[in-house]
Write an enzyme that holds these catalytic residues in place. Structure first.
Site, mmCIF file in Angstrom:
data_model
loop_
_atom_site.group_PDB
_atom_site.id
_atom_site.type_symbol
_atom_site.label_atom_id
_atom_site.label_comp_id
_atom_site.label_asym_id
_atom_site.label_seq_id
_atom_site.Cartn_x
_atom_site.Cartn_y
_atom_site.Cartn_z
ATOM 1 N N GLY A 5 -7.095 3.304 11.555
ATOM 2 C CA GLY A 5 -7.701 2.026 11.216
ATOM 3 C C GLY A 5 -7.856 1.747 9.739
ATOM 4 O O GLY A 5 -8.563 0.806 9.359
ATOM 5 N N THR A 6 -7.189 2.517 8.882
ATOM 6 C CA THR A 6 -7.349 2.286 7.444
ATOM 7 C C THR A 6 -6.826 0.903 7.029
ATOM 8 O O THR A 6 -7.439 0.221 6.213
ATOM 9 C CB THR A 6 -6.639 3.375 6.625
ATOM 10 O OG1 THR A 6 -5.294 3.533 7.102
ATOM 11 C CG2 THR A 6 -7.375 4.693 6.722
ATOM 12 N N GLY A 7 -5.685 0.495 7.592
ATOM 13 C CA GLY A 7 -5.132 -0.812 7.241
ATOM 14 C C GLY A 7 -6.025 -1.955 7.691
ATOM 15 O O GLY A 7 -6.247 -2.918 6.947
ATOM 16 N N CYS A 8 -6.546 -1.851 8.900
ATOM 17 C CA CYS A 8 -7.468 -2.871 9.413
ATOM 18 C C CYS A 8 -8.719 -2.947 8.546
ATOM 19 O O CYS A 8 -9.201 -4.034 8.205
ATOM 20 C CB CYS A 8 -7.875 -2.544 10.849
ATOM 21 S SG CYS A 8 -6.516 -2.356 12.020
ATOM 22 N N LYS A 43 0.836 -1.203 0.000
ATOM 23 C CA LYS A 43 0.000 0.000 0.000
ATOM 24 C C LYS A 43 0.873 1.256 0.000
ATOM 25 O O LYS A 43 1.788 1.379 0.805
ATOM 26 C CB LYS A 43 -0.915 -0.017 1.226
ATOM 27 C CG LYS A 43 -1.829 -1.239 1.278
ATOM 28 C CD LYS A 43 -2.595 -1.334 2.573
ATOM 29 C CE LYS A 43 -1.685 -1.601 3.755
ATOM 30 N NZ LYS A 43 -2.430 -1.865 5.010
ATOM 31 N N THR A 101 -7.528 8.953 9.553
ATOM 32 C CA THR A 101 -7.098 7.737 8.866
ATOM 33 C C THR A 101 -6.828 6.591 9.848
ATOM 34 O O THR A 101 -6.188 5.609 9.487
ATOM 35 C CB THR A 101 -5.829 8.009 8.046
ATOM 36 O OG1 THR A 101 -4.808 8.545 8.912
ATOM 37 C CG2 THR A 101 -6.109 9.004 6.923
#
Length: 269
Positions: free
Chosen positions: A209-212, A175, A207
């Site tokens: 928690g975007t990866g989760c 990402k 932003t």
């Protein structure tokens, strides 16, 4: 048939990341979500102030209990925290092949706190990466897994995605949210080919928690039968909408959460 998706991850009491974000993303994407806890954290939108780990055997017990009773259509793995938990998760999933596994190597919190012990990196690399249908590192995580400098351009991103795939995952999505500039590209390495997924950067500090959220949306789409590249396109579009709508929430004074239910809720209702 509604699909069942299991998250194996840590807890965020402020609701923006971890299993709380996973369960919201599962619900938003139309699947039934379950959660195995690996860690409790004391955190909010400003950072992590404490971590309490679940004993590895109890992590394994939770996984076994869910699998003994429920059909699992996909698994998302988030915060692993230490080598013992990584070993327990790997052992529990090794004999349960054939289910899509999305591995989000949660290593550093948004505020900079370490969420994976250094000695756990080797175990995660050797034991969990080969179980992954899709690995989803951001640029610092990809660099840490490879013990290389953080990628600063697309060519370095692509190279690191291919090197990570050589470690065992069926596919790797690196990402590009940490790149400078107005674009936020991601690159998917799969079956000896590269696919780029483009997006404009949304100007917001919300932003958390975007990866989760992205990895959970990916697991949901794979559970529903999407191919890996289809799942990435759908999940990335969903996340972009969730980030764009994050300003409709008033949660905390730091990095606020994304709006997981942006397609379902009407503002103020």
């Amino acid at each position: 048939m509604i699909r069942n998706v299991l998250s194996i991850a840590g807890s965020d009491p402020s609701g923006g990341a971890g299993i709380q974000a996973d369960l919201k993303a599962f619900s938003a994407r139309g699947v039934y979500g379950m959660a195995v806890l690996t860690a409790l954290t004391a955190q909010n939108t400003q950072g992590v102030s404490g971590v309490h780990l679940v004993p590895p055997q109890f992590v394994a017990d939770q996984i076994d209990a869910v699998f003994a009773d429920v059909r699992i259509d996909a698994v998302k793995i988030g915060m692993i925290a230490n080598a013992g938990i990584a070993e327990a998760v790997a052992a529990a999933l090794t004999n349960r092949r054939g289910i899509p596994v999305v591995l989000d190597p949660v290593m550093i919190a948004k505020g900079g706190a370490a969420l994976l012990a250094p000695e756990a990196v080797d175990v995660l690399t050797q034991r969990l990466l080969p179980l992954a249908t899709l690995l989803t590192p951001n640029l610092p995580e990809a660099a840490a897994l490879l013990r290389l400098p953080v990628a600063t351009n697309r060519a370095e991103m692509a190279a690191q995605a291919e090197w990570l795939r050589a470690l065992g995952p069926a596919a790797v999505l690196v990402k590009g949210g940490h790149l400078e500039g107005d674009e936020s590209p991601d690159v998917l390495a799969i079956a000896d080919s590269l696919h780029w997924f483009e997006a404009r950067r949304v100007p917001t500090k919300n932003t958390h928690g975007t990866g989760c959220t992205l990895s959970s949306a990916l697991a949901a789409e794979l559970a529903k039968g999407a191919s890996t590249d289809e799942a990435v396109a759908i999940a990335k579009d969903y996340l972009a909408g969730a980030v764009a709508a994050a300003g409709s929430l008033t949660v905390g004074s730091g990095h606020g959460p994304v709006q997981h239910f942006h397609t379902l809720w009407k503002e103020g209702r």
